[in-house]
Design a protein around this motif. Structure first.
Motif, PDB file in Angstrom:
ATOM      1  N   LEU A 111       0.841  -1.208   0.000  1.00 31.32           N
ATOM      2  CA  LEU A 111       0.000   0.000   0.000  1.00 31.32           C
ATOM      3  C   LEU A 111       0.873   1.253   0.000  1.00 31.32           C
ATOM      4  N   LEU A 112       1.888   1.250   0.843  1.00 31.17           N
ATOM      5  CA  LEU A 112       2.762   2.430   0.908  1.00 31.17           C
ATOM      6  C   LEU A 112       3.410   2.686  -0.451  1.00 31.17           C
ATOM      7  N   TYR A 113       3.914   1.627  -1.051  1.00 35.70           N
ATOM      8  CA  TYR A 113       4.563   1.756  -2.357  1.00 35.70           C
ATOM      9  C   TYR A 113       3.580   2.350  -3.377  1.00 35.70           C
ATOM     10  N   SER A 114       2.337   1.865  -3.357  1.00 36.62           N
ATOM     11  CA  SER A 114       1.328   2.352  -4.310  1.00 36.62           C
ATOM     12  C   SER A 114       0.952   3.802  -4.030  1.00 36.62           C
ATOM     13  N   LEU A 115       0.834   4.131  -2.756  1.00 36.23           N
ATOM     14  CA  LEU A 115       0.485   5.524  -2.419  1.00 36.23           C
ATOM     15  C   LEU A 115       1.542   6.484  -2.967  1.00 36.23           C
TER      16      LEU A 115
ATOM     17  N   SER B 232      -6.551  -4.663  -2.879  1.00 37.44           N
ATOM     18  CA  SER B 232      -5.822  -5.444  -3.889  1.00 37.44           C
ATOM     19  C   SER B 232      -5.990  -4.807  -5.264  1.00 37.44           C
ATOM     20  N   ARG B 233      -7.233  -4.429  -5.551  1.00 38.85           N
ATOM     21  CA  ARG B 233      -7.533  -3.800  -6.839  1.00 38.85           C
ATOM     22  C   ARG B 233      -6.777  -2.477  -6.969  1.00 38.85           C
ATOM     23  N   TYR B 234      -6.781  -1.737  -5.874  1.00 33.12           N
ATOM     24  CA  TYR B 234      -6.102  -0.435  -5.855  1.00 33.12           C
ATOM     25  C   TYR B 234      -4.617  -0.616  -6.193  1.00 33.12           C
ATOM     26  N   ILE B 235      -3.983  -1.568  -5.498  1.00 33.76           N
ATOM     27  CA  ILE B 235      -2.543  -1.800  -5.694  1.00 33.76           C
ATOM     28  C   ILE B 235      -2.273  -2.256  -7.132  1.00 33.76           C
ATOM     29  N   GLU B 236      -3.117  -3.169  -7.596  1.00 36.59           N
ATOM     30  CA  GLU B 236      -2.972  -3.699  -8.959  1.00 36.59           C
ATOM     31  C   GLU B 236      -3.079  -2.569  -9.997  1.00 36.59           C
ATOM     32  N   LYS B 237      -4.080  -1.702  -9.813  1.00 34.89           N
ATOM     33  CA  LYS B 237      -4.302  -0.618 -10.783  1.00 34.89           C
ATOM     34  C   LYS B 237      -3.150   0.382 -10.768  1.00 34.89           C
ATOM     35  N   VAL B 238      -2.675   0.718  -9.571  1.00 36.24           N
ATOM     36  CA  VAL B 238      -1.559   1.675  -9.504  1.00 36.24           C
ATOM     37  C   VAL B 238      -0.326   1.070 -10.169  1.00 36.24           C
ATOM     38  N   ASN B 239      -0.126  -0.233  -9.976  1.00 39.67           N
ATOM     39  CA  ASN B 239       1.008  -0.897 -10.630  1.00 39.67           C
ATOM     40  C   ASN B 239       0.893  -0.815 -12.146  1.00 39.67           C
TER      41      ASN B 239
ATOM     42  N   GLN C  59      -1.173   1.350 -14.058  1.00 41.29           N
ATOM     43  CA  GLN C  59      -1.371   2.633 -14.751  1.00 41.29           C
ATOM     44  C   GLN C  59      -1.039   3.858 -13.900  1.00 41.29           C
ATOM     45  N   LYS C  60      -0.456   3.620 -12.726  1.00 41.37           N
ATOM     46  CA  LYS C  60       0.000   4.674 -11.808  1.00 41.37           C
ATOM     47  C   LYS C  60      -1.128   5.407 -11.083  1.00 41.37           C
ATOM     48  N   HIS C  61      -2.351   5.090 -11.398  1.00 43.96           N
ATOM     49  CA  HIS C  61      -3.470   5.637 -10.623  1.00 43.96           C
ATOM     50  C   HIS C  61      -4.517   4.542 -10.491  1.00 43.96           C
ATOM     51  N   ALA C  62      -5.545   4.773  -9.651  1.00 41.61           N
ATOM     52  CA  ALA C  62      -6.552   3.726  -9.440  1.00 41.61           C
ATOM     53  C   ALA C  62      -7.957   4.316  -9.537  1.00 41.61           C
ATOM     54  N   ILE C  63      -8.123   5.231 -10.503  1.00 40.63           N
ATOM     55  CA  ILE C  63      -9.429   5.890 -10.647  1.00 40.63           C
ATOM     56  C   ILE C  63     -10.461   4.884 -11.146  1.00 40.63           C
ATOM     57  N   LYS C  64     -11.557   4.788 -10.408  1.00 41.40           N
ATOM     58  CA  LYS C  64     -12.622   3.876 -10.841  1.00 41.40           C
ATOM     59  C   LYS C  64     -13.631   4.628 -11.697  1.00 41.40           C
ATOM     60  N   ASP C  65     -14.018   5.810 -11.236  1.00 44.96           N
ATOM     61  CA  ASP C  65     -14.986   6.621 -11.986  1.00 44.96           C
ATOM     62  C   ASP C  65     -14.630   8.085 -11.859  1.00 44.96           C
ATOM     63  N   GLU C  66     -14.972   8.832 -12.898  1.00 42.45           N
ATOM     64  CA  GLU C  66     -14.801  10.279 -12.772  1.00 42.45           C
ATOM     65  C   GLU C  66     -15.938  10.977 -13.486  1.00 42.45           C
ATOM     66  N   GLU C  67     -16.181  12.223 -13.100  1.00 38.07           N
ATOM     67  CA  GLU C  67     -17.243  12.988 -13.757  1.00 38.07           C
ATOM     68  C   GLU C  67     -16.818  14.449 -13.834  1.00 38.07           C
ATOM     69  N   PHE C  68     -17.392  15.140 -14.803  1.00 38.00           N
ATOM     70  CA  PHE C  68     -17.134  16.574 -14.931  1.00 38.00           C
ATOM     71  C   PHE C  68     -18.446  17.290 -14.640  1.00 38.00           C
ATOM     72  N   LEU C  69     -18.423  18.112 -13.597  1.00 36.13           N
ATOM     73  CA  LEU C  69     -19.666  18.733 -13.137  1.00 36.13           C
ATOM     74  C   LEU C  69     -20.047  19.912 -14.020  1.00 36.13           C
ATOM     75  N   ASN C  70     -21.342  20.053 -14.270  1.00 38.15           N
ATOM     76  CA  ASN C  70     -21.801  21.225 -15.014  1.00 38.15           C
ATOM     77  C   ASN C  70     -22.092  22.357 -14.019  1.00 38.15           C
ATOM     78  N   PRO C  71     -22.308  23.603 -14.508  1.00 38.98           N
ATOM     79  CA  PRO C  71     -22.491  24.732 -13.586  1.00 38.98           C
ATOM     80  C   PRO C  71     -23.637  24.533 -12.592  1.00 38.98           C
ATOM     81  N   THR C  72     -24.718  23.881 -13.011  1.00 40.79           N
ATOM     82  CA  THR C  72     -25.838  23.661 -12.083  1.00 40.79           C
ATOM     83  C   THR C  72     -25.398  22.767 -10.928  1.00 40.79           C
TER      84      THR C  72
END
Ligand code: SF4
Length: 377
Positions: free
Chosen positions: A34-38, A283-290, A292-305
């Motif tokens: 975990l430390l290594y991945s962080l 485990s998934r977090y560590i695997e993903k960072v290994n 692709q260097k990040h472990a983003i599962k989902d992201e969104e771009f907020l509109n002004p509202t």
């Protein structure tokens, strides 16, 4: 450059409490990985954000971050402060539980730059702690606060909880009475919420346990809002009370909708209109960072509202909404837009407007959800 905060999720706990909805891991064998991945994840985001903000707060949350060795945390602090500019008085908080800290460890935390300690006390009554399946008792809780003060922590928060099954208003008063006698500068007082998926939730559904009624919950909350300020703890947000100038900057940044980067499994991040969160599994977090260097599962771009609604929701729960800024940002004069509603709120003592800030009163905090709903677009 704009300020921003960092949250680091350390998911390890000794036991899983029956009401807990956080991402928690009882087995600690992946600590090293975990430390290594962080550290890798921090490097990845540094490439994008290193010159876009200055680091105002670091918050180690969990889980129980006080379970890891000070050197684990030191490596993270070192990395972050090498990458980002930061003020001399940067606020660095660690969450802890009463039976995970001793004087030596606390001194080491202080020596690596951690200057704010949050202790998950929850209650000073053993009966309440048993209901919550906490692995400490009231004696240990008191001892941990005393030890923290002795070790040199000046800025101590305790988390407390009301509306625990079986808890009466008198029980809660007793916990608060003991709390204000402690050498603490900040008290977070939350009403217990039953989150689906937790064992307490199922016990309640099956009728095995009963929570205090909505009226009892409101009585406890109202008492808190009267009692803590009488003892020098100013309410600066729905659930947070602090001695003057000991408000948590990390908390306030969240309520002011200041950018934050979250590292570790299940952590959330916000940068301007971009929101994202990580995988909620170590485990998934560590695997993903290994991979692709990040472990983003989902992201969104907020509109002004959506951003407008967040400003309303966050502002009303804390120190209020800056009406001038809101108008500049969204071209909406909130008071005019909802003229009749505000007239009623203000006349009936639910809200006040002072120096262009619209904020709720104690009475208003009791209805914060309903008021937000009315004002959100
Ligand atoms: S100690 Fe805190 S984070 Fe850990 S299981 Fe209990 S409530 Fe959850």
């Amino acid at each position: 450059m704009k300020p921003f905060s960092v949250y680091v999720h350390i998911p390890f706990c000794n036991v899983k409490c029956n009401y807990c909805d956080f991402y928690v891991v009882i087995k600690h064998e992946k600590k090293g990985a975990l430390l290594y991945s962080l550290l890798r994840e921090i490097d990845y985001f540094a490439e994008i954000y290193h010159d876009k903000g200055y680091l105002q707060t670091i918050y180690f949350g969990g889980g129980t971050p006080s379970l890891v060795e000070p050197n684990f945390l030191y490596q993270i602090i070192q990395k972050l402060t090498k990458i980002y500019k930061y003020p001399e008085d940067i606020e660095v908080t660690i969450e802890s539980n009463p039976n995970t800290i001793d004087e030596q460890k606390l001194k080491e935390f202080l020596s690596i730059g951690i200057n704010r300690l949050s202790i998950g006390v929850q209650s000073f009554l053993d009966e309440d702690l048993k209901y919550l399946t906490r692995d400490h008792d009231s004696k240990t809780a008191l001892k941990s606060i005393e030890t923290a003060a002795k070790a040199g922590f000046e800025n101590i928060n305790i988390d407390l909880m009301f509306s625990i099954p079986g808890q009466t208003l008198d029980d809660w008063k007793e916990t608060l009475r003991i709390a204000v006698q402690q050498p603490v500068k900040h008290i977070s007082a939350y009403s217990l919420t039953l989150e689906p998926g937790t064992s307490l939730y199922y016990q309640s559904k099956k009728g095995i346990i009963y929570l205090p009624s909505i009226e009892q919950d409101a009585d406890m909350y109202e008492f808190t809002m009267d009692f803590l300020p009488e003892h020098g703890f100013v309410q600066y947000e729905v659930s947070n009370f602090a001695k003057p100038s000991y408000e948590s900057i990390h908390n306030l940044n969240y309520w002011y909708r200041i950018n934050y980067l979250g590292f570790g499994p299940s952590s959330h991040s916000l940068w301007d209109n971009r929101r994202w969160h990580n995988y909620r599994n170590i485990s998934r977090y560590i695997e993903k960072v290994n991979e692709q260097k990040h472990a983003i599962k989902d992201e969104e771009f907020l509109n002004p509202t959506e951003i407008y609604n967040e400003r309303i929701y966050l502002g009303l729960r804390s120190r209020g909404i800056n009406l001038k800024q809101l108008e500049e940002e969204f071209n909406i004069n909130l008071l005019k837009h909802e003229e009749r509603f505000f007239k009623e709120l203000i006349e009936n003592g639910f809200a006040v407007v002072e120096n262009d800030m619209l904020r709720l009163t104690k009475k208003g905090y009791l209805l914060v959800d309903e008021i937000c709903e009315q004002l959100m677009l």
